[in-house]
Design a protein around this motif. Structure first.
Motif, PDB file in Angstrom:
ATOM      1  N   GLY A   1      27.095 -24.736  -9.986  1.00 59.72           N
ATOM      2  CA  GLY A   1      26.395 -23.787 -10.845  1.00 59.72           C
ATOM      3  C   GLY A   1      27.281 -22.681 -11.380  1.00 59.72           C
ATOM      4  N   GLY A   2      28.258 -22.227 -10.588  1.00 64.03           N
ATOM      5  CA  GLY A   2      29.150 -21.170 -11.036  1.00 64.03           C
ATOM      6  C   GLY A   2      30.287 -21.708 -11.879  1.00 64.03           C
ATOM      7  N   GLY A   3      30.665 -20.967 -12.910  1.00 65.64           N
ATOM      8  CA  GLY A   3      31.769 -21.390 -13.763  1.00 65.64           C
ATOM      9  C   GLY A   3      31.774 -20.642 -15.076  1.00 65.64           C
ATOM     10  N   ALA A   4      32.610 -21.079 -15.994  1.00 64.75           N
ATOM     11  CA  ALA A   4      32.713 -20.412 -17.289  1.00 64.75           C
ATOM     12  C   ALA A   4      33.311 -21.367 -18.308  1.00 64.75           C
ATOM     13  CB  ALA A   4      33.580 -19.152 -17.176  1.00 64.75           C
ATOM     14  N   SER A   5      33.123 -21.025 -19.578  1.00 63.71           N
ATOM     15  CA  SER A   5      33.709 -21.799 -20.675  1.00 63.71           C
ATOM     16  C   SER A   5      34.153 -20.841 -21.769  1.00 63.71           C
ATOM     17  CB  SER A   5      32.700 -22.807 -21.237  1.00 63.71           C
ATOM     18  OG  SER A   5      31.584 -22.136 -21.801  1.00 63.71           O
ATOM     19  N   GLY A   6      35.078 -21.285 -22.589  1.00 65.76           N
ATOM     20  CA  GLY A   6      35.563 -20.464 -23.684  1.00 65.76           C
ATOM     21  C   GLY A   6      36.244 -21.314 -24.734  1.00 65.76           C
ATOM     22  N   THR A   7      36.420 -20.771 -25.921  1.00 65.70           N
ATOM     23  CA  THR A   7      37.058 -21.505 -27.014  1.00 65.70           C
ATOM     24  C   THR A   7      38.489 -21.024 -27.201  1.00 65.70           C
ATOM     25  OG1 THR A   7      36.219 -19.909 -28.643  1.00 65.70           O
ATOM     26  CG2 THR A   7      34.875 -21.866 -28.212  1.00 65.70           C
ATOM     27  N   PHE A   8      39.340 -21.936 -27.631  1.00 64.71           N
ATOM     28  CA  PHE A   8      40.733 -21.618 -27.908  1.00 64.71           C
ATOM     29  C   PHE A   8      40.965 -21.807 -29.408  1.00 64.71           C
ATOM     30  CE2 PHE A   8      40.796 -22.168 -23.418  1.00 64.71           C
ATOM     31  CZ  PHE A   8      41.821 -21.357 -22.959  1.00 64.71           C
TER      32      PHE A   8
END
Length: 230
Positions: free
Chosen positions: A6-13
């Motif tokens: 459930g824990g985490g993160a995402s992002g764009t490059f």
């Protein structure tokens, strides 16, 4: 038990110039970050014991709202970005409130009583996922990601893979189902050589450990055959 997730993160490059492509493969494999909490190098964490690893990868985000038609549209659709994500797989601790029992009413297609599982993650697993979300977001930011989205929730039980537990290993039958060689304390000719005996999920994939345990149990079983104990 299973892994808590459930824990985490995402992002764009945005500086990644490779255009999104729907045709695989365009990466050799995913990302794996080994456990870095509660290790000899990092010391004891004040809010939880054990730790988590992170699995991740990238996925294209196509510009599906692009105008046009035909070749121009196909070209415009690919003017998108890649999103990189990290998701935690945390250790699920042994808990005597988690148990299995025979369902008194439900039966399978062959009329055999079904197994009913009662299982929930606890406070330690929740603390792992809160930390994992913040750590993942921090790493992505340091790597240059933009538009970072993070989650710190603890997922429901059953959402992590693979499942294990419910027939714990141990020397004494009072507190365990199987002996160290995966043999049932109560039924001498019953051997359960998989992940059933685990008393903790660990944070890593347990498949190779299961294979090693199965080989060890099989070797012991062969030795019992030679001694005419089976």
């Amino acid at each position: 038990m299973d892994h808590c997730v459930g824990g985490g993160a995402s992002g764009t490059f945005e500086d990644l110039k490779t255009l999104p492509n729907a045709n695989p493969p365009h990466r050799p494999n995913g990302i794996y970050l080994v456990r870095f909490r509660n290790t000899p190098a990092t010391g004891k964490h004040p809010h939880f014991i054990r730790g988590y690893g992170m699995q991740g990868g990238s996925a294209p985000e196509f510009n599906l709202g692009a105008p046009g038609i035909g070749a121009e549209y196909k070209k415009a659709v690919k003017q998108g970005t890649y999103t990189v994500s990290l998701g935690a797989f945390g250790e699920s601790l042994a808990n005597f409130d988690n148990f299995c029992e025979i369902d008194p009413n439900l039966k399978d297609a062959w009329g055999i009583p079904a197994l009913r599982i009662s299982m929930a993650h606890g406070k330690n697993e929740a603390a792992l996922m809160r930390d994992a979300g913040g750590a993942a977001a921090e790493m992505l930011e340091e790597a240059g990601a933009k538009n970072i989205q993070l989650t710190t929730r603890r997922g429901s039980a059953g959402h992590g893979d693979p499942r294990s537990g419910h027939s714990a290993y141990g020397e004494r039958s009072k507190k365990s189902v199987l002996n160290p060689f995966c043999q049932s304390h109560d039924i001498s000719n019953l051997v359960v050589a998989d992940g059933s005996g685990f008393i903790s999920s660990g944070c890593q994939n347990p498949t190779l450990t299961m294979m090693a345990i199965c080989v060890r149990a099989s070797d012991h079983l062969i030795d019992r055959f030679r001694r005419n104990e089976v």
